[in-house]
Design a protein around this motif. Structure first.
Motif, PDB file in Angstrom:
ATOM      1  N   ILE A   6      -0.780  -6.174  58.438  1.00 37.64           N
ATOM      2  CA  ILE A   6       0.529  -5.875  57.858  1.00 37.64           C
ATOM      3  C   ILE A   6       1.290  -5.056  58.886  1.00 37.64           C
ATOM      4  O   ILE A   6       0.825  -4.002  59.316  1.00 37.64           O
ATOM      5  CB  ILE A   6       0.388  -5.108  56.532  1.00 37.64           C
ATOM      6  CG1 ILE A   6      -0.577  -5.839  55.591  1.00 37.64           C
ATOM      7  CG2 ILE A   6       1.757  -4.945  55.879  1.00 37.64           C
ATOM      8  CD1 ILE A   6      -0.937  -5.045  54.337  1.00 37.64           C
ATOM      9  N   TYR A 108       1.839 -10.166  57.754  1.00 37.63           N
ATOM     10  CA  TYR A 108       2.794  -9.675  56.761  1.00 37.63           C
ATOM     11  C   TYR A 108       3.696  -8.610  57.392  1.00 37.63           C
ATOM     12  O   TYR A 108       3.362  -8.036  58.432  1.00 37.63           O
ATOM     13  CB  TYR A 108       2.052  -9.069  55.562  1.00 37.63           C
ATOM     14  CG  TYR A 108       0.982  -9.967  55.012  1.00 37.63           C
ATOM     15  CD1 TYR A 108       1.270 -10.905  54.028  1.00 37.63           C
ATOM     16  CD2 TYR A 108      -0.323  -9.901  55.498  1.00 37.63           C
ATOM     17  CE1 TYR A 108       0.285 -11.754  53.533  1.00 37.63           C
ATOM     18  CE2 TYR A 108      -1.318 -10.750  55.016  1.00 37.63           C
ATOM     19  CZ  TYR A 108      -1.011 -11.675  54.032  1.00 37.63           C
ATOM     20  OH  TYR A 108      -1.983 -12.522  53.560  1.00 37.63           O
ATOM     21  N   ASP A 133       4.062 -13.248  53.905  1.00 36.69           N
ATOM     22  CA  ASP A 133       4.756 -12.501  52.863  1.00 36.69           C
ATOM     23  C   ASP A 133       5.393 -11.263  53.495  1.00 36.69           C
ATOM     24  O   ASP A 133       4.952 -10.792  54.550  1.00 36.69           O
ATOM     25  CB  ASP A 133       3.762 -12.088  51.772  1.00 36.69           C
ATOM     26  CG  ASP A 133       4.426 -11.684  50.454  1.00 36.69           C
ATOM     27  OD1 ASP A 133       5.669 -11.766  50.362  1.00 36.69           O
ATOM     28  OD2 ASP A 133       3.682 -11.288  49.528  1.00 36.69           O
ATOM     29  N   THR A 134       6.427 -10.742  52.851  1.00 39.13           N
ATOM     30  CA  THR A 134       7.081  -9.524  53.313  1.00 39.13           C
ATOM     31  C   THR A 134       7.471  -8.678  52.102  1.00 39.13           C
ATOM     32  O   THR A 134       7.602  -9.197  50.999  1.00 39.13           O
ATOM     33  CB  THR A 134       8.360  -9.808  54.133  1.00 39.13           C
ATOM     34  OG1 THR A 134       9.369 -10.351  53.272  1.00 39.13           O
ATOM     35  CG2 THR A 134       8.086 -10.763  55.279  1.00 39.13           C
ATOM     36  N   ILE A 151       1.473  -5.608  48.873  1.00 39.38           N
ATOM     37  CA  ILE A 151       1.222  -6.787  49.706  1.00 39.38           C
ATOM     38  C   ILE A 151      -0.271  -7.097  49.755  1.00 39.38           C
ATOM     39  O   ILE A 151      -0.690  -8.269  49.644  1.00 39.38           O
ATOM     40  CB  ILE A 151       1.770  -6.569  51.132  1.00 39.38           C
ATOM     41  CG1 ILE A 151       3.290  -6.727  51.161  1.00 39.38           C
ATOM     42  CG2 ILE A 151       1.112  -7.520  52.137  1.00 39.38           C
ATOM     43  CD1 ILE A 151       3.778  -8.159  51.052  1.00 39.38           C
ATOM     44  N   ASN A 155      -1.534 -10.627  47.813  1.00 40.94           N
ATOM     45  CA  ASN A 155      -2.028 -11.728  48.648  1.00 40.94           C
ATOM     46  C   ASN A 155      -3.546 -11.845  48.656  1.00 40.94           C
ATOM     47  O   ASN A 155      -4.100 -12.645  49.413  1.00 40.94           O
ATOM     48  CB  ASN A 155      -1.500 -11.556  50.073  1.00 40.94           C
ATOM     49  CG  ASN A 155      -0.009 -11.824  50.163  1.00 40.94           C
ATOM     50  OD1 ASN A 155       0.432 -12.968  50.246  1.00 40.94           O
ATOM     51  ND2 ASN A 155       0.792 -10.755  50.114  1.00 40.94           N
TER      52      ASN A 155
END
Length: 212
Positions: A6, A108, A133-134, A151, A155
């Motif tokens: 991330i 991410y 994803d963000t 997040i 996920n």
């Protein structure tokens, strides 16, 4: 096992300061109740904070509601400029992202930016294809640590690290229960990072040695 990195955005994946300062100053000159010129030095000192917190620094004499309103107006122009002109990507960024995906690492972004900022990054540099994803403060109203946790859980990650460049990023990662990778080439200093990289390419070593 689902593994992920991330990323923070500013100071970790790119340096957008030059364009952000230009957008801010182009916009703020339209308002008679503000006498302020933003510099890159001041902007970088505020990177990683929320718009609400930054507004207190940029507009200390304005009422809170007006300061937040001005930040929102400036952020709209900022995202338009960034979508068109982009920022300065750190060397070998796309090559590194591509290699991480090849290694089976899911990617991410979690940032304290507004809703359209990450999209401006993607639009300018065509990098959305590498990220699953963000999340951002502007989207949820949550702290960075809470968004990192969101997040991770959303996920279904089993193993992950958070990579950023400030002490706030480090604190957020630890709040979420993740190891922190300090991008020391960014804008901040960190006292208690778990790992340190001096260029974005070194994140590949983290993927090989930590995310097993």
């Amino acid at each position: 096992m689902k593994k992920g990195i991330i990323f923070d955005l500013d100071g970790t994946l790119w340096d957008s300061a030059k364009i952000v300062v230009r957008a801010f100053n182009d916009e703020i000159k339209n308002y008679d109740d503000v006498d302020y010129t933003l510099t890159e030095e001041v902007l970088k000192s505020q990177m990683g904070k929320t718009a609400e917190d930054i507004s207190k620094v940029f507009f200390p004499n304005a009422p809170r509601e007006r300061a937040i309103e001005l930040m929102e107006i400036c952020n709209e122009r900022e995202c338009r400029y960034l979508s068109e002109y982009g920022g300065k990507l750190y060397p070998k960024l796309e090559k590194t992202l591509k290699e991480l995906v090849k290694k089976g690492i899911n990617l991410y972004i979690v940032s304290n930016c507004g809703e359209d900022y990450i999209e401006a990054f993607f639009k300018a540099h065509n990098l959305s294809k590498y990220f699953d994803d963000t999340e951002c403060h502007g989207g949820t109203g949550l702290s960075k640590g809470e968004n990192i946790k969101l997040i991770f859980e959303r996920n279904g990650l089993d193993n992950a690290v958070y990579a950023g460049d400030t002490q706030g990023d480090c604190d957020a990662a630890h709040f979420a229960g993740l190891p922190f990778v300090w991008a020391e080439y960014g804008f901040g200093k960190v006292n208690d990072a778990d790992y340190t990289i001096d260029c974005i390419g070194k994140i590949l070593e983290i993927a090989d040695n930590i995310l097993k």
